[in-house]
Design an enzyme around this catalytic site. Structure first.
Site, PDB file in Angstrom:
ATOM      1  N   ASP A  51      -4.804 -25.007  54.221  1.00  0.00           N
ATOM      2  CA  ASP A  51      -3.248 -24.676  54.520  1.00  0.00           C
ATOM      3  C   ASP A  51      -3.225 -23.422  55.581  1.00  0.00           C
ATOM      4  O   ASP A  51      -2.297 -23.487  56.306  1.00  0.00           O
ATOM      5  CB  ASP A  51      -2.671 -24.103  53.267  1.00  0.00           C
ATOM      6  CG  ASP A  51      -3.029 -25.423  52.145  1.00  0.00           C
ATOM      7  OD1 ASP A  51      -2.474 -26.554  52.389  1.00  0.00           O
ATOM      8  OD2 ASP A  51      -3.777 -25.271  51.044  1.00  0.00           O
ATOM      9  N   HIS A  82      -2.576 -24.901  45.758  1.00  0.00           N
ATOM     10  CA  HIS A  82      -2.802 -25.730  47.003  1.00  0.00           C
ATOM     11  C   HIS A  82      -1.762 -26.976  46.683  1.00  0.00           C
ATOM     12  O   HIS A  82      -2.219 -27.852  45.985  1.00  0.00           O
ATOM     13  CB  HIS A  82      -4.214 -26.135  47.125  1.00  0.00           C
ATOM     14  CG  HIS A  82      -4.299 -27.300  47.913  1.00  0.00           C
ATOM     15  ND1 HIS A  82      -4.051 -27.192  49.392  1.00  0.00           N
ATOM     16  CD2 HIS A  82      -4.518 -28.575  47.714  1.00  0.00           C
ATOM     17  CE1 HIS A  82      -4.197 -28.410  49.790  1.00  0.00           C
ATOM     18  NE2 HIS A  82      -4.664 -29.287  48.922  1.00  0.00           N
TER      19      HIS A  82
HETATM   20  P1  NAX Z   1     -12.240 -40.194  48.593  1.00  0.00           P
HETATM   21  O1  NAX Z   1     -11.603 -41.159  47.748  1.00  0.00           O
HETATM   22  O2  NAX Z   1     -12.638 -40.953  49.974  1.00  0.00           O
HETATM   23  O3  NAX Z   1     -13.457 -39.764  47.976  1.00  0.00           O
HETATM   24  C1  NAX Z   1     -13.917 -39.178  46.793  1.00  0.00           C
HETATM   25  C2  NAX Z   1     -15.120 -39.649  46.197  1.00  0.00           C
HETATM   26  O4  NAX Z   1     -15.331 -38.803  45.148  1.00  0.00           O
HETATM   27  C3  NAX Z   1     -15.594 -40.910  45.969  1.00  0.00           C
HETATM   28  O5  NAX Z   1     -16.425 -41.647  46.815  1.00  0.00           O
HETATM   29  C4  NAX Z   1     -15.743 -41.179  44.549  1.00  0.00           C
HETATM   30  O6  NAX Z   1     -16.428 -42.170  44.126  1.00  0.00           O
HETATM   31  C5  NAX Z   1     -16.214 -39.913  44.255  1.00  0.00           C
HETATM   32  N1  NAX Z   1     -15.951 -39.220  43.131  1.00  0.00           N
HETATM   33  C6  NAX Z   1     -14.889 -39.361  42.015  1.00  0.00           C
HETATM   34  N2  NAX Z   1     -15.309 -38.927  40.813  1.00  0.00           N
HETATM   35  C7  NAX Z   1     -16.567 -38.508  40.855  1.00  0.00           C
HETATM   36  C8  NAX Z   1     -17.250 -37.656  39.906  1.00  0.00           C
HETATM   37  N3  NAX Z   1     -16.833 -37.468  38.791  1.00  0.00           N
HETATM   38  N4  NAX Z   1     -18.420 -37.175  40.435  1.00  0.00           N
HETATM   39  C9  NAX Z   1     -18.837 -37.409  41.938  1.00  0.00           C
HETATM   40  N5  NAX Z   1     -18.122 -38.005  42.681  1.00  0.00           N
HETATM   41  C10 NAX Z   1     -16.788 -38.452  42.147  1.00  0.00           C
HETATM   42  O7  NAX Z   1     -11.585 -38.885  48.829  1.00  0.00           O
HETATM   43  P2  NAX Z   1     -11.465 -37.477  49.977  1.00  0.00           P
HETATM   44  O8  NAX Z   1     -10.394 -38.048  51.037  1.00  0.00           O
HETATM   45  O9  NAX Z   1     -12.996 -37.468  50.494  1.00  0.00           O
HETATM   46  O10 NAX Z   1     -10.896 -36.530  49.258  1.00  0.00           O
HETATM   47  C11 NAX Z   1     -11.497 -35.832  48.246  1.00  0.00           C
HETATM   48  C12 NAX Z   1     -10.496 -34.857  47.354  1.00  0.00           C
HETATM   49  O11 NAX Z   1     -10.333 -33.751  48.170  1.00  0.00           O
HETATM   50  C13 NAX Z   1      -9.168 -35.383  46.851  1.00  0.00           C
HETATM   51  O12 NAX Z   1      -9.252 -35.012  45.601  1.00  0.00           O
HETATM   52  C14 NAX Z   1      -8.193 -34.834  47.848  1.00  0.00           C
HETATM   53  O13 NAX Z   1      -6.868 -34.891  47.201  1.00  0.00           O
HETATM   54  C15 NAX Z   1      -8.737 -33.430  48.029  1.00  0.00           C
HETATM   55  N6  NAX Z   1      -8.337 -32.928  49.078  1.00  0.00           N
HETATM   56  C16 NAX Z   1      -8.129 -31.377  49.124  1.00  0.00           C
HETATM   57  C17 NAX Z   1      -7.667 -30.822  50.139  1.00  0.00           C
HETATM   58  C18 NAX Z   1      -7.685 -29.235  50.017  1.00  0.00           C
HETATM   59  O14 NAX Z   1      -7.226 -28.516  51.031  1.00  0.00           O
HETATM   60  N7  NAX Z   1      -7.811 -28.726  48.826  1.00  0.00           N
HETATM   61  C19 NAX Z   1      -7.359 -31.420  51.331  1.00  0.00           C
HETATM   62  C20 NAX Z   1      -8.009 -32.746  51.693  1.00  0.00           C
HETATM   63  C21 NAX Z   1      -7.856 -33.579  50.414  1.00  0.00           C
HETATM   64  O15 NAX Z   1      -6.596 -34.110  50.222  1.00  0.00           O
END
Ligand code: NAX
Length: 329
Positions: A157, A185
């Site tokens: 951000d 966030h």
């Molecule tokens: P993806 O859906 O591509 O990848 C998430 C991965 O996490 C998947 O491979 C899934 O199998 C795995 N996963 C789910 N539950 C799990 C667990 N209990 N233990 C280990 N792995 C697990 O998402 P991606 O684009 O990589 O985003 C990941 C996260 O980042 C999301 O929650 C998203 O909202 C968050 N973000 C946060 C941001 C921030 O600034 N704080 C910005 C970017 C993003 O939106």
């Protein structure tokens, strides 16, 4: 000695954008060896194993070892840095309470596993949303680990805010400093321009030379643009922010370990600073000194800024109440 870094959700998009940069030394520098632990759920193991094969093919000289697992005890074993990226996304028809409950079911057990298995100096960066409250849940579940070791990512951000300001002022992004994000966030976040400087002079003065009604520009253009940037990326790209999120994750964690020479933003546990209720993980202006985030204190918040900070913090309080109602905290 190498640093052991655990990345949850390593088979996902942000994971893929993180792994190779870390292996190339962009997190800890080109002299520090790293051991990577990729923690996934069973459905994500294939993608994580594929990434591990590609890590081998990169022949990264700093990379000592890679382990792929769906067992949190193995994933966090000896870990010095944990990047908690994997989270449950909001599904169709899912209410906020359902989302908080699903993520409490992930971040609570991961907090316990960190307490039981990680190294004594573990530091945790939570990226998976809702990041602030997920960090709070993990910290509350990690008996014996100081809550200050759990942080939430708001650096993306801040980077978005600095970049938008640089565009508006037709100036390099490097000239803009001291632009903290306050609160959650989420769309309620407050990117605070009032203390920002451009080449050392107030940004507000520089804006006044270019824009007729600066307060209107800040409230109607700048703040919504930054707060809704994630949605804009999804609309244009057809997928959420990935490389920019990975970049911010690296910058946040690197600054935490190596220190900062000026302010940045991070979601850190409140001790009551600026009236933010104790224990919440809220974004503040921070400096990293001797490996610890310190909140920059004593800044003036005018009435408008106070209102925005309070609104975002109220949302964090609501999230904490919702999680408490589930019996998690
Ligand atoms: P993806 O859906 O591509 O990848 C998430 C991965 O996490 C998947 O491979 C899934 O199998 C795995 N996963 C789910 N539950 C799990 C667990 N209990 N233990 C280990 N792995 C697990 O998402 P991606 O684009 O990589 O985003 C990941 C996260 O980042 C999301 O929650 C998203 O909202 C968050 N973000 C946060 C941001 C921030 O600034 N704080 C910005 C970017 C993003 O939106």
């Amino acid at each position: 000695m190498a640093t052991t870094i655990t990345i949850t959700g390593a088979g996902g998009q942000i994971g893929y954008a993180l792994l190779f940069r870390i292996a190339a030394g962009e997190l800890l520098g080109r002299d520090e060896k790293v051991r990577l632990r990729l923690l996934e759920i069973p459905q994500g193991l294939g993608a994580a194993e594929g990434a591990a094969l590609e890590l081998q093919d990169g022949a990264f000289e700093l990379l000592e070892h890679v382990e792929v697992t769906d067992d949190a005890a193995v994933g966090f074993d000896g870990c010095n840095l944990a990047l908690l990226v994997g989270a449950r996304p909001r599904g169709p028809g899912m209410e906020r309470a359902d989302l908080l409950a699903a993520n409490a079911g992930i971040f609570g057990p991961q907090g316990s596993a960190i307490a039981e298995n990680a190294a004594a100096d573990v530091r945790v960066t939570v990226v998976g949303n809702p990041a602030n409250t997920n960090a709070l849940i993990a910290a509350a579940s990690a008996d014996g680990v100081p809550a200050e070791r759990f942080t939430a990512l708001t650096r993306l951000d801040e980077n978005r805010a600095r970049a938008q300001l640089a565009l508006a002022l037709d100036a390099p992004v490097s000239s803009i400093r001291r632009l903290p994000i306050w609160g959650n966030h989420s769309a309620t976040q407050f990117p605070d321009i009032s203390h920002a400087t451009i080449d050392g002079r107030p940004v507000l003065d520089a804006l006044a030379e270019r824009i007729d009604d600066v307060p209107a520009w800040i409230s109607d253009t700048f703040i919504p643009r930054v707060a809704k940037r994630g949605g804009e990326i999804i609309e244009v790209r057809g997928s959420s922010s990935v490389a920019s999120a990975a970049n911010a994750t690296i910058e946040h964690t690197r600054d935490w370990v190596q220190g900062t020479d000026d302010w940045t933003s991070a979601g850190v546990v409140s001790h009551g600073e600026y009236g933010v209720p104790e224990g919440l993980v809220s974004s503040f202006p921070v400096r990293s000194i001797d490996g610890e985030w310190q909140i920059v204190e004593g800044l003036d918040l005018d009435d408008g800024a106070r209102e925005r900070v309070d609104a975002s913090v109220a949302e964090l309080v609501e999230e904490r109440e919702a999680v408490r109602a589930l019996g998690v905290l």
